[in-house]
Design a protein around this motif. Sequence first.
Motif, PDB file in Angstrom:
ATOM      1  N   GLN A 152       0.980  -1.107  -0.181  1.00 41.20           N
ATOM      2  CA  GLN A 152      -0.032  -0.014  -0.011  1.00 41.20           C
ATOM      3  C   GLN A 152       0.932   1.227  -0.106  1.00 41.20           C
ATOM      4  OE1 GLN A 152      -2.405  -0.749   3.493  1.00 41.20           O
ATOM      5  NE2 GLN A 152      -3.996  -0.997   2.335  1.00 41.20           N
ATOM      6  N   ARG A 153       2.074   1.171   0.878  1.00 45.28           N
ATOM      7  CA  ARG A 153       2.897   2.381   0.863  1.00 45.28           C
ATOM      8  C   ARG A 153       3.664   2.679  -0.409  1.00 45.28           C
ATOM      9  NH1 ARG A 153       6.651   0.856   5.329  1.00 45.28           N
ATOM     10  NH2 ARG A 153       7.471   2.865   4.637  1.00 45.28           N
ATOM     11  N   LEU A 154       4.106   1.587  -1.082  1.00 44.98           N
ATOM     12  CA  LEU A 154       4.682   1.858  -2.287  1.00 44.98           C
ATOM     13  C   LEU A 154       3.612   2.241  -3.329  1.00 44.98           C
ATOM     14  CD1 LEU A 154       6.916   1.174  -4.084  1.00 44.98           C
ATOM     15  CD2 LEU A 154       6.177  -1.246  -4.539  1.00 44.98           C
ATOM     16  N   ALA A 155       2.529   1.822  -3.508  1.00 46.07           N
ATOM     17  CA  ALA A 155       1.482   2.198  -4.452  1.00 46.07           C
ATOM     18  C   ALA A 155       1.222   3.740  -4.121  1.00 46.07           C
ATOM     19  CB  ALA A 155       0.279   1.527  -4.331  1.00 46.07           C
ATOM     20  N   ARG A 156       1.232   4.276  -2.786  1.00 45.52           N
ATOM     21  CA  ARG A 156       0.909   5.736  -2.487  1.00 45.52           C
ATOM     22  C   ARG A 156       2.228   6.529  -2.844  1.00 45.52           C
ATOM     23  NH1 ARG A 156       2.690   8.244   3.113  1.00 45.52           N
ATOM     24  NH2 ARG A 156       1.586  10.515   2.953  1.00 45.52           N
ATOM     25  N   TRP A 157       3.576   5.909  -2.773  1.00 42.11           N
ATOM     26  CA  TRP A 157       4.734   6.592  -3.124  1.00 42.11           C
ATOM     27  C   TRP A 157       4.603   6.753  -4.768  1.00 42.11           C
ATOM     28  CZ3 TRP A 157       8.993   6.022  -5.934  1.00 42.11           C
ATOM     29  CH2 TRP A 157      10.062   6.973  -5.676  1.00 42.11           C
ATOM     30  N   LEU A 158       4.305   5.586  -5.516  1.00 44.19           N
ATOM     31  CA  LEU A 158       4.457   5.827  -6.819  1.00 44.19           C
ATOM     32  C   LEU A 158       3.249   6.830  -7.202  1.00 44.19           C
ATOM     33  CD1 LEU A 158       4.552   2.037  -7.897  1.00 44.19           C
ATOM     34  CD2 LEU A 158       6.331   3.657  -7.909  1.00 44.19           C
ATOM     35  N   LEU A 159       2.285   7.018  -6.806  1.00 52.64           N
ATOM     36  CA  LEU A 159       1.292   7.954  -7.173  1.00 52.64           C
ATOM     37  C   LEU A 159       1.629   9.382  -6.978  1.00 52.64           C
ATOM     38  CD1 LEU A 159      -2.105   6.167  -5.920  1.00 52.64           C
ATOM     39  CD2 LEU A 159      -1.572   6.416  -8.060  1.00 52.64           C
ATOM     40  N   MET A 160       2.241   9.583  -5.802  1.00 51.13           N
ATOM     41  CA  MET A 160       2.844  10.780  -5.468  1.00 51.13           C
ATOM     42  C   MET A 160       4.100  11.225  -6.276  1.00 51.13           C
ATOM     43  SD  MET A 160       3.034  10.410  -1.211  1.00 51.13           S
ATOM     44  CE  MET A 160       3.934  12.049  -1.057  1.00 51.13           C
ATOM     45  N   THR A 161       4.696  10.186  -6.682  1.00 49.54           N
ATOM     46  CA  THR A 161       5.915  10.618  -7.492  1.00 49.54           C
ATOM     47  C   THR A 161       5.292  10.844  -8.859  1.00 49.54           C
ATOM     48  OG1 THR A 161       7.297   8.941  -6.377  1.00 49.54           O
ATOM     49  CG2 THR A 161       7.940   9.707  -8.462  1.00 49.54           C
ATOM     50  N   GLN A 162       4.408  10.071  -9.543  1.00 45.60           N
ATOM     51  CA  GLN A 162       3.748  10.455 -10.524  1.00 45.60           C
ATOM     52  C   GLN A 162       3.060  11.970 -10.668  1.00 45.60           C
ATOM     53  OE1 GLN A 162       0.138   8.291 -11.824  1.00 45.60           O
ATOM     54  NE2 GLN A 162       0.901   8.296 -14.071  1.00 45.60           N
ATOM     55  N   ASP A 163       2.232  12.342  -9.663  1.00 47.77           N
ATOM     56  CA  ASP A 163       1.965  13.738  -9.463  1.00 47.77           C
ATOM     57  C   ASP A 163       2.968  14.678  -9.492  1.00 47.77           C
ATOM     58  OD1 ASP A 163      -0.468  12.349  -9.190  1.00 47.77           O
ATOM     59  OD2 ASP A 163      -0.328  12.554  -6.910  1.00 47.77           O
ATOM     60  N   ARG A 164       4.168  14.545  -9.225  1.00 47.78           N
ATOM     61  CA  ARG A 164       5.113  15.481  -9.210  1.00 47.78           C
ATOM     62  C   ARG A 164       5.968  15.487 -10.633  1.00 47.78           C
ATOM     63  NH1 ARG A 164       3.169  14.222  -4.489  1.00 47.78           N
ATOM     64  NH2 ARG A 164       3.132  15.783  -2.773  1.00 47.78           N
ATOM     65  N   SER A 165       6.077  14.216 -11.031  1.00 50.63           N
ATOM     66  CA  SER A 165       6.962  14.093 -12.273  1.00 50.63           C
ATOM     67  C   SER A 165       6.030  14.508 -13.483  1.00 50.63           C
ATOM     68  CB  SER A 165       7.481  12.859 -12.350  1.00 50.63           C
ATOM     69  OG  SER A 165       6.543  11.916 -12.621  1.00 50.63           O
ATOM     70  N   HIS A 166       4.766  14.551 -13.394  1.00 50.95           N
ATOM     71  CA  HIS A 166       3.849  14.921 -14.434  1.00 50.95           C
ATOM     72  C   HIS A 166       4.078  13.892 -15.908  1.00 50.95           C
ATOM     73  CE1 HIS A 166       3.037  18.357 -12.250  1.00 50.95           C
ATOM     74  NE2 HIS A 166       4.276  18.697 -12.344  1.00 50.95           N
ATOM     75  N   ALA A 167       4.695  12.602 -15.571  1.00 56.56           N
ATOM     76  CA  ALA A 167       4.739  11.433 -16.256  1.00 56.56           C
ATOM     77  C   ALA A 167       4.376  10.080 -15.962  1.00 56.56           C
ATOM     78  CB  ALA A 167       6.325  11.481 -16.581  1.00 56.56           C
ATOM     79  N   ASP A 168       4.042   9.339 -16.811  1.00 57.97           N
ATOM     80  CA  ASP A 168       3.597   7.952 -16.542  1.00 57.97           C
ATOM     81  C   ASP A 168       4.692   6.991 -16.203  1.00 57.97           C
ATOM     82  OD1 ASP A 168       1.113   8.837 -16.951  1.00 57.97           O
ATOM     83  OD2 ASP A 168       0.831   7.999 -18.744  1.00 57.97           O
ATOM     84  N   SER A 169       6.100   7.256 -16.565  1.00 53.24           N
ATOM     85  CA  SER A 169       7.076   6.630 -16.249  1.00 53.24           C
ATOM     86  C   SER A 169       8.146   7.298 -15.717  1.00 53.24           C
ATOM     87  CB  SER A 169       7.561   5.825 -17.514  1.00 53.24           C
ATOM     88  OG  SER A 169       8.023   6.820 -18.446  1.00 53.24           O
TER      89      SER A 169
END
Length: 255
Positions: A152-169
């Motif tokens: 769950q924490r990894l999924a959250r971290w990935l979402l937060m990172t995607q939000d800030r990178s403005h990219a899907d990868s």
Amino acid sequence: MLTARYSAASNRLLGGLPPRTRDRFLAECTLVDLVLGRILYERGDLIRHVYFPVDSSVSMLAVIDRERTALEVGMVGSEGMCGHALVLGSDVAPLRALVQGAGTSWRMKASTFRRQLENVPALRQLLWRYVGVLFGQLAQAAACTRFHVVEQRLARWLLMTQDRSHADSFEVTQEFLAFMLGIRRVGVTIAAGSLQSKRLIRYRRGRIVILNRDRLEAAACSCYLADLQIYQDGLGTRSKLQRVTHARAAKERTP
């Protein structure tokens, strides 16, 4: 001229300022490139610059055991700023600031920033509110680390990172993920493997691709939405939270 410059490189937090105030503020900033892995300041360092990320992100790390160990307690991207201690009247960094996602950021000298805070009431009021938001998110991160499982924490971290990178990868190693989440690499392997087997992400050779954003949000712990709620309550920014919650509501209504 400056308005066009801002529209090409924007920070959502500064977007909360009146346009003329924002443009005057940015006239004293420099747009810089932040390199992945660069430490902007260590805990206890004198803060010489503040940063307002555009498409970069900075991890806020609590260091322990004489700084041999660190844990991510917060993440700052285009929704915020790095160097918040100056808003509270201190010039000493309370946390390590590590560039997690390479990209651009507005940078201002600490002396100039203090002058702006003193002379611009709208900026001062906005950043006081932001510091309150940041403290709430730091507390949420601490509770998340204690109570939620790694996947769950990894999924959250990935979402937060995607939000800030403005990219899907984006590029990230297992070692770095283990460092950010405060777990062993085997824990990252298991959690990432589970998300990959569910076809939520693709993880290969240090690059993660988000395959299904909606299902990844469903797999994340409640702290992801809690972070968005804290931001909305503190700064009145509804767009991101509305997008997520409305999407979930629509799915729930679908027979």
